[in-house]
Design an enzyme around this catalytic site. Structure first.
Site, PDB file in Angstrom:
ATOM      1  NE  ARG A  37      -3.542   2.711   0.589  1.00 48.85           N
ATOM      2  CZ  ARG A  37      -4.702   2.780   1.265  1.00 48.85           C
ATOM      3  NH1 ARG A  37      -5.213   1.694   1.830  1.00 48.85           N
ATOM      4  NH2 ARG A  37      -5.337   3.919   1.373  1.00 48.85           N
ATOM      5  CE1 TYR A  62       8.031   3.094  12.209  1.00 48.24           C
ATOM      6  CE2 TYR A  62       8.245   0.721  11.989  1.00 48.24           C
ATOM      7  CZ  TYR A  62       7.487   1.829  12.298  1.00 48.24           C
ATOM      8  OH  TYR A  62       6.188   1.682  12.704  1.00 48.24           O
ATOM      9  NE  ARG A  85     -13.864   7.344  23.242  1.00 45.24           N
ATOM     10  CZ  ARG A  85     -13.275   7.777  24.345  1.00 45.24           C
ATOM     11  NH1 ARG A  85     -13.381   7.062  25.454  1.00 45.24           N
ATOM     12  NH2 ARG A  85     -12.586   8.895  24.347  1.00 45.24           N
ATOM     13  N   PRO A 118      -8.433   8.487  18.516  1.00 48.60           N
ATOM     14  CG  PRO A 118      -9.079   8.199  20.743  1.00 48.60           C
ATOM     15  CD  PRO A 118      -8.736   7.432  19.506  1.00 48.60           C
ATOM     16  CG  ASP A 120      -8.113  15.391  21.749  1.00 49.22           C
ATOM     17  OD1 ASP A 120      -7.630  16.449  21.327  1.00 49.22           O
ATOM     18  OD2 ASP A 120      -9.234  14.976  21.418  1.00 49.22           O
ATOM     19  CB  ALA A 150      -9.894  24.827   9.011  1.00 51.04           C
ATOM     20  CG  HIS A 175     -10.417  16.226  16.587  1.00 50.45           C
ATOM     21  ND1 HIS A 175     -10.991  17.080  15.690  1.00 50.45           N
ATOM     22  CD2 HIS A 175     -10.302  15.034  15.931  1.00 50.45           C
ATOM     23  CE1 HIS A 175     -11.212  16.448  14.546  1.00 50.45           C
ATOM     24  NE2 HIS A 175     -10.794  15.200  14.668  1.00 50.45           N
TER      25      HIS A 175
END
Length: 319
Positions: A37, A62, A85, A118, A120, A150, A175
């Site tokens: 990919r 890497y 989650r 997520p 944060d 934005a 966010h």
């Protein structure tokens, strides 16, 4: 100027494409566990170079990140059917536990920009792992609410008939669902939003405010329901952040970074207006928020802290 991107999915590949379109940097290296990919994305983006800017784009491992000034972290796993989650967070935490040291081993002086959601929580975890590698906190930052700000500016500009470049408005905190739109501080052309609206006779009724708030807060849900993922906006935001760092532009951006105390919530990563330059985050600016916005920011910080507590993340990064 060399830039690494770890994770060649929609966000990582689009960030690389945005870098090429904007002419940011000189060399881009895509790293992904799925090497095919990464190679395919690098080839596809490279074919756009004759129509844009002369950058070198390639895939690698890497070890090919050696000498990078900035490395963007987009690596992560998707949520499985029936997975909670917390379980998703735990799996992504394990990904970062491997990725962050591997990146810093090759590029110990790089600034790391986290985009994995997520964001944060992942920025906080990346900062933890980086600190264990001896990296100063300021060199780890998250895209945070850069895109949300934005979106806010874009919608305000559209409603007011003004180029959003001349609209200044911040989204802070998480966010995510608890993010805080700082209506009280929004300005257009240096004028407070309320004064500008009065001068131009622009309607900012409660229904208008609610509509804009909903479109900013729910933008990702709306886009994902239509095409399963968001990537153009965040890809462009990441390219802008990388540009600021590479050229030490000293821009004020709503990026995420660990903070000692946010209105009584200790050791948490939230987005605030921050001065960003060649070494990452240089300063965080406190905002004169309204009472309602202050309470909302405290709640937002608490949401992130709760997620960190669920993960068992108690390491105080600010010491």
């Amino acid at each position: 100027m060399k830039v690494g991107i770890v994770g060649s999915g929609f966000v990582g590949a689009t960030a690389a494409y945005a870098l090429v379109m904007q002419g940011v940097g000189r060399e881009i290296v895509l790293v992904d566990k799925n090497t095919a990919r990464a190679a395919a994305e690098a080839d596809d983006i490279r074919h756009a170079i004759p129509f844009a800017h002369p950058l070198d784009v390639r895939a690698g491992g890497y070890e090919d990140l050696f000498g990078c000034r900035v490395v963007v972290l987009c690596a992560g796993v998707g949520q499985k059917p029936g997975e909670t989650r917390l379980q998703l967070l735990q799996r992504n935490a394990q990904v970062f536990r491997e990725v962050v040291p591997a990146v810093l081993k090759q590029s110990p002086d790089a600034v790391l920009v986290v985009a994995t959601n997520p964001v944060d929580v992942m920025t906080h975890l990346a900062s933890t792992f980086a600190r264990h590698c001896g990296v100063p906190l300021g060199r780890i930052l998250g895209s945070g609410t850069t895109l949300d700000s934005a979106r806010f500016r874009s919608l305000l500009g559209s409603h007011c008939g003004v180029d959003p470049h001349h609209v200044h408005a911040y989204v802070i905190g998480e966010h995510g669902d608890s993010e805080v739109l700082t209506w009280s501080l929004a300005t257009i052309g240096g004028m407070p939003l309320e004064a500008f609206a009065r001068l131009r006779q622009i309607n900012f009724s409660e229904s208008v405010l609610k509509d804009i708030d909903g479109k900013v807060r729910g933008a990702a849900y709306s886009i994902i329901s239509g095409k399963n993922a968001t990537y153009y906006g965040i890809g462009s935001a990441l390219a802008r952040i990388v540009d600021v760092i590479l050229h030490d532009q000293r821009a004020v951006m709503t990026v995420g970074a660990p903070t000692d105390n946010v209105l009584g919530i200790r050791n948490v990563t939230v987005s605030m207006p921050r001065l960003v330059g060649g070494q990452g985050v240089l300063e965080t600016f406190p905002l004169p928020l309204s009472e309602k916005e202050t309470a909302a920011l405290q709640t937002s910080a608490g949401v992130i802290r709760q997620a960190l507590d669920e993960l068992g993340e108690t390491d105080d990064l600010t010491r």
